[in-house]
Design an enzyme around this catalytic site. Structure first.
Site, PDB file in Angstrom:
ATOM      1  CB  CYS A 201      -0.894   0.024   1.245  1.00 38.39           C
ATOM      2  SG  CYS A 201      -1.848   1.558   1.391  1.00 38.39           S
TER       3      CYS A 201
ATOM      4  CB  CYS B 277      -2.630   3.853  -5.967  1.00 35.45           C
ATOM      5  SG  CYS B 277      -4.042   2.992  -5.198  1.00 35.45           S
TER       6      CYS B 277
END
Lengths: 253, 253
Positions: B97, B211
């Protein structure tokens, strides 16, 4: 962490699933993908919390079953990972390896959390699919087939079973399984399709893919696969999701 | 398990990787798939042992970054999972992440094992790809872009960076990211492609998919993606595999 840390940690969510994986690694990823696919989710917290041990050094299951004198049994190594998962917060266990379920009784004997059996999940999936009788082709490892891991309970439930013969295993299923363990999906897929087709040719109404490498190596969204194959990994994902839903309902989550 | 159980358990293999995941779950599966893909393996034990916490209930990272007064920071929840992974045997950590790396210093301050930073892994991957200078397009969450998570270190290394503007975020990147979190890959893919194309149109030589939902929603084996995109998730898998190889060499495994 020692198994003396029972009961399970209280700071984990009660819907936390534990996955005893790495047998092989891609089959574990396949289960995790299917768990996500069966979970209706609008955002991250709708998904199920999961703790995974993907341990590719568990002693070889097929060798241990076929020649227990010469090979270490995997149960002690799996139990050690089981205890770590529970210590880390797992409240229910699944094991995406069919052959390892030969040691299910040993793995569950003193287990403080539920442990969903892949064959029971598959039998439930058969009924959900409308396949409550008829002839099932069985693919799997040499151990799964020789030990009748699926055949005994499915025959008890009234199915006729045709297990893959030596030629299907040697020419298609075994090399396909080995290629999936090497991440060679493009090479494995045509062999695994031929293994399924051989079982259909022998009279199966549907084919149970009783080794987790097999559905990991086939495009299971394909209409051909959805029509002809029964996927124990997807059945296990469905059963795990149903367990988590029950827990969420009971706990008001 | 408490963090007082340091040092790390001695009964895990020293090449055991820990994955701080669930942010979101499909991005974690994407990392695990890519770790398998970068590992040359003939059989199960050639793969890297992995322990994964896929915890989708970590407080929302973007909201915490953009409005810290109104939203819980995720660091405490991530640290709790970090400690569980280490107790369970992880000897190195990765976190698929990007946004969560804002709390990297807090997460590593008292961490007894290495913790590979996704941006450092990506910078190394750029050099491996022959992209040691030029203009990089940056996609990511609103937080990753506003906080310059990639931009600051990449500008320091001499790159020119173009961050996605509000229109690209609103029309393509944000809805694409949200769809991946809902496992709607077929819907997400065309939006994410348009986000990449918009950055190329603005003059980027290559686009950093900053992302983890973005590469999880694009077919990264596709020649178009391999030519134009830099995938931090794959870079993290490569860095983790390199760490495991170093450990295996040092320990004679």
């Amino acid at each position: 962490m020692a198994a003396t840390d029972w009961p399970v940690s209280v700071d984990s969510r009660p819907d936390t699933l534990g996955v005893l994986g790495g047998m092989g690694p891609l089959a574990t990823v396949d289960l995790l993908s299917k768990l996500i696919a069966v979970t209706p989710a609008k955002q991250d917290p709708d998904h199920i919390p999961v703790i995974v041990s993907s341990e590719p050094h568990i002693p070889r299951r097929v060798a241990a079953f076929l020649d227990p004198e010469k090979n270490d049994a995997p149960a002690a190594a799996i139990r050690a990972r089981r205890d770590r998962l529970i210590d880390a917060g797992a409240r229910c266990l699944v094991m995406p390896c069919n052959t390892a379920h030969y040691w299910y009784d040993e793995l569950t004997a003193d287990c403080p959390v539920p442990f969903i059996h892949i064959v029971h999940a598959t039998a439930d999936e058969l009924v959900r699919r409308g396949l409550s009788s008829g002839t099932l082709g069985l693919l799997g490892t040499e151990a799964t087939l020789a030990g009748k891991l699926f055949e005994t309970p499915l025959v008890e439930r009234g199915y006729r079973c045709i297990a893959a013969d030596d030629a299907v295993m040697r020419e298609f299923a075994r090399p396909g399984i080995d290629m999936v363990k090497q991440n060679r999906i493009a090479d494995a897929e045509p062999l695994l399709r031929r293994a399924v087709d051989a079982m259909l040719d022998q009279g199966a109404d549907a084919v149970v893919l009783g080794c987790t490498e097999i559905p990991a190596g086939l495009p299971m969204q394909d209409p051909w696969a959805r029509k002809h194959c029964v996927d124990p990994t997807e059945a296990l994902a469905q059963a795990a999701y149903a367990w988590a839903c029950d827990v969420r309902a009971a706990e008001g989550l």
